[in-house]
Scaffold this motif. Structure first.
Motif, mmCIF file in Angstrom:
data_model
loop_
_atom_site.group_PDB
_atom_site.id
_atom_site.type_symbol
_atom_site.label_atom_id
_atom_site.label_comp_id
_atom_site.label_asym_id
_atom_site.label_seq_id
_atom_site.Cartn_x
_atom_site.Cartn_y
_atom_site.Cartn_z
ATOM 1 N N THR A 1 0.831 -1.213 0.000
ATOM 2 C CA THR A 1 0.000 0.000 0.000
ATOM 3 C C THR A 1 0.856 1.250 0.000
ATOM 4 N N LEU A 2 1.899 1.253 0.834
ATOM 5 C CA LEU A 2 2.746 2.443 0.948
ATOM 6 C C LEU A 2 3.593 2.643 -0.304
ATOM 7 N N ILE A 3 4.129 1.568 -0.860
ATOM 8 C CA ILE A 3 4.941 1.692 -2.085
ATOM 9 C C ILE A 3 4.083 2.176 -3.245
ATOM 10 N N VAL A 4 2.905 1.545 -3.429
ATOM 11 C CA VAL A 4 2.040 1.910 -4.556
ATOM 12 C C VAL A 4 1.538 3.344 -4.413
ATOM 13 N N SER A 5 1.184 3.753 -3.194
ATOM 14 C CA SER A 5 0.676 5.128 -3.014
ATOM 15 C C SER A 5 1.782 6.145 -3.273
ATOM 16 N N ASN A 6 3.033 5.794 -2.950
ATOM 17 C CA ASN A 6 4.147 6.706 -3.246
ATOM 18 C C ASN A 6 4.439 6.764 -4.744
ATOM 19 N N ILE A 7 4.288 5.633 -5.453
ATOM 20 C CA ILE A 7 4.432 5.651 -6.922
ATOM 21 C C ILE A 7 3.327 6.511 -7.541
ATOM 22 N N GLU A 8 2.111 6.380 -7.007
ATOM 23 C CA GLU A 8 0.996 7.189 -7.526
ATOM 24 C C GLU A 8 1.264 8.676 -7.307
ATOM 25 N N LEU A 9 1.788 9.035 -6.125
ATOM 26 C CA LEU A 9 2.141 10.432 -5.851
ATOM 27 C C LEU A 9 3.202 10.912 -6.838
ATOM 28 N N PHE A 10 4.205 10.091 -7.068
ATOM 29 C CA PHE A 10 5.269 10.401 -8.023
ATOM 30 C C PHE A 10 4.685 10.670 -9.412
ATOM 31 N N LEU A 11 3.782 9.787 -9.878
ATOM 32 C CA LEU A 11 3.194 9.941 -11.219
ATOM 33 C C LEU A 11 2.286 11.171 -11.292
ATOM 34 N N ASN A 12 1.620 11.500 -10.189
ATOM 35 C CA ASN A 12 0.783 12.710 -10.176
ATOM 36 C C ASN A 12 1.637 13.971 -10.285
ATOM 37 N N TYR A 13 2.806 13.977 -9.649
ATOM 38 C CA TYR A 13 3.730 15.103 -9.829
ATOM 39 C C TYR A 13 4.187 15.179 -11.294
ATOM 40 N N CYS A 14 4.455 14.022 -11.896
ATOM 41 C CA CYS A 14 4.872 14.002 -13.308
ATOM 42 C C CYS A 14 3.774 14.584 -14.194
ATOM 43 N N MET A 15 2.523 14.251 -13.877
ATOM 44 C CA MET A 15 1.399 14.790 -14.645
ATOM 45 C C MET A 15 1.345 16.314 -14.507
ATOM 46 N N ARG A 16 1.544 16.807 -13.295
ATOM 47 C CA ARG A 16 1.554 18.262 -13.064
ATOM 48 C C ARG A 16 2.673 18.922 -13.872
ATOM 49 N N PHE A 17 3.864 18.322 -13.847
ATOM 50 C CA PHE A 17 5.009 18.930 -14.535
ATOM 51 C C PHE A 17 4.837 18.872 -16.059
ATOM 52 N N TYR A 18 4.190 17.813 -16.566
ATOM 53 C CA TYR A 18 3.889 17.770 -18.001
ATOM 54 C C TYR A 18 2.903 18.876 -18.379
ATOM 55 N N ASP A 19 1.912 19.124 -17.512
ATOM 56 C CA ASP A 19 0.974 20.223 -17.779
ATOM 57 C C ASP A 19 1.727 21.545 -17.864
ATOM 58 N N ARG A 20 2.699 21.738 -16.974
ATOM 59 C CA ARG A 20 3.524 22.944 -17.013
ATOM 60 C C ARG A 20 4.308 23.014 -18.317
ATOM 61 N N GLN A 21 4.841 21.867 -18.768
ATOM 62 C CA GLN A 21 5.619 21.868 -20.010
ATOM 63 C C GLN A 21 4.742 22.212 -21.211
ATOM 64 N N PHE A 22 3.496 21.719 -21.225
ATOM 65 C CA PHE A 22 2.578 22.096 -22.309
ATOM 66 C C PHE A 22 2.365 23.611 -22.326
ATOM 67 N N ILE A 23 2.280 24.217 -21.122
ATOM 68 C CA ILE A 23 2.057 25.671 -21.036
ATOM 69 C C ILE A 23 3.292 26.433 -21.504
ATOM 70 N N THR A 24 4.477 26.024 -21.033
ATOM 71 C CA THR A 24 5.692 26.758 -21.410
ATOM 72 C C THR A 24 6.034 26.541 -22.885
ATOM 73 N N ARG A 25 5.479 25.487 -23.486
ATOM 74 C CA ARG A 25 5.686 25.250 -24.918
ATOM 75 C C ARG A 25 4.517 25.781 -25.742
#
Length: 298
Positions: free
Chosen positions: A159-183
């Motif tokens: 549970t703890l490993i998977v929830s931390n991977i999910e948090l990691f991927l959610n940050y990646c999604m946020r940063f990709y949204d930022r990259q779409f904006i800066t591009r």
């Protein structure tokens, strides 16, 4: 023939990298602690995320002049072939890798929602380029996952490993949204090229011979992966790429319906429909009236 190794388990990748396997289904590798490795092309049977110390001079990773240069994230999903063959030369790696087997997330909320992380289907040249602050967040997430892997496995581990991977991927999604904006400038250029592509497609008669233009066809013509292209259009217009294509098609249909010398069946064929009833159904779905009713109104 170029060599393509198969990596079907986390343990196999760990063996290749020369690190211990602490958990059979998940691993975080700090390549700065790995002496040397030989690069080769790999068929990946597992999920992998690589944080690479790439400068924007490396065109392979699709850097733009306004991208950040403090690390590049590349996402690989099971079934993809990834990597460059270093022809047997030993190379000093740097960066990090997160590897996890699909079985780790099977039956979890993350497993059900993996399709939402569409960047796992992006091409390498559509990689995510990080700022210093973003890189720190990413490394913090990876270190938390690594720390949990190093614990003795108990009933809370998964549970703890998977929830931390999910948090990691959610940050990646946020940063990709930022990259779409800066591009946004290059994205608008792609939007203009997309519009011109559709204009040419219908005016050249391609629709009549090749059928309706698909999202994957348009993405290929614009040299983008279908998922990246779809996400880009959604971010820029608020509509899906399919909606955009269908709106363009309906506008083309409206222009042609004004030509009384053409039957509705002729128009349907010109626009790439095999059957007139499919054209009529889509037209009514998008406008609320049938092509015939639209013709009579005008």
């Amino acid at each position: 023939m170029e060599q393509v190794e198969r990596i079907n388990t986390v343990g196999e990748y760990n063996h290749y990298a020369g690190v211990d396997t602490l958990h059979p289904l998940v691993s975080v590798i700090n390549f700065n602690e790995v002496p040397t490795i030989q690069h080769f092309r790999r068929y990946m049977g597992i999920y992998a995320v690589f944080l690479k110390n790439i400068k924007c001079g490396d065109i392979t990773y699709g850097c733009q002049p306004y991208d950040y240069e403090d690390g590049t994230l590349v996402f690989i999903s099971p079934g993809q072939v990834y990597g460059i063959d270093s022809k047997g030369a030993a190379i000093k790696p740097s960066g990090y890798a997160l590897l996890f087997h699909p079985d780790l997330i099977a039956g979890t909320p993350l497993g059900k929602n993996m399709k939402d992380y569409s960047f796992f289907s992006y091409e390498v040249n559509e990689a995510l380029h990080l700022s210093k602050k973003e890189r720190k967040t990413i490394i913090d997430c990876l270190e938390k996952i690594a720390a949990e892997i190093e614990q003795n496995i108990d009933k809370h581990s998964k549970t703890l490993i998977v929830s931390n991977i999910e948090l990691f991927l959610n940050y990646c999604m946020r940063f990709y949204d930022r990259q779409f904006i800066t591009r946004s400038k290059i994205n608008r250029d792609i939007l203009v090229r997309f519009e011109n592509l559709l204009n040419d497609y219908f005016k050249s008669g391609s629709a009549q011979t090749l059928g309706l233009p698909s999202v994957s066809y348009c993405a290929e013509e614009l040299h983008l992966s279908p998922n990246y292209f779809g996400d880009l259009i959604k971010k820029e217009t608020g509509n899906t790429a399919l909606d955009y294509i269908q709106s363009k098609l309906i506008n083309e249909a409206k222009e042609r319906i004004f030509d009384a010398s053409k039957s509705l069946n002729d128009i349907a064929n010109e626009l790439g429909f095999k059957y007139q009833q499919h054209f009529t159904r889509l037209f009514k779905q998008k406008t609320g009236i049938t092509p015939n009713e639209y013709r009579n109104l005008n």
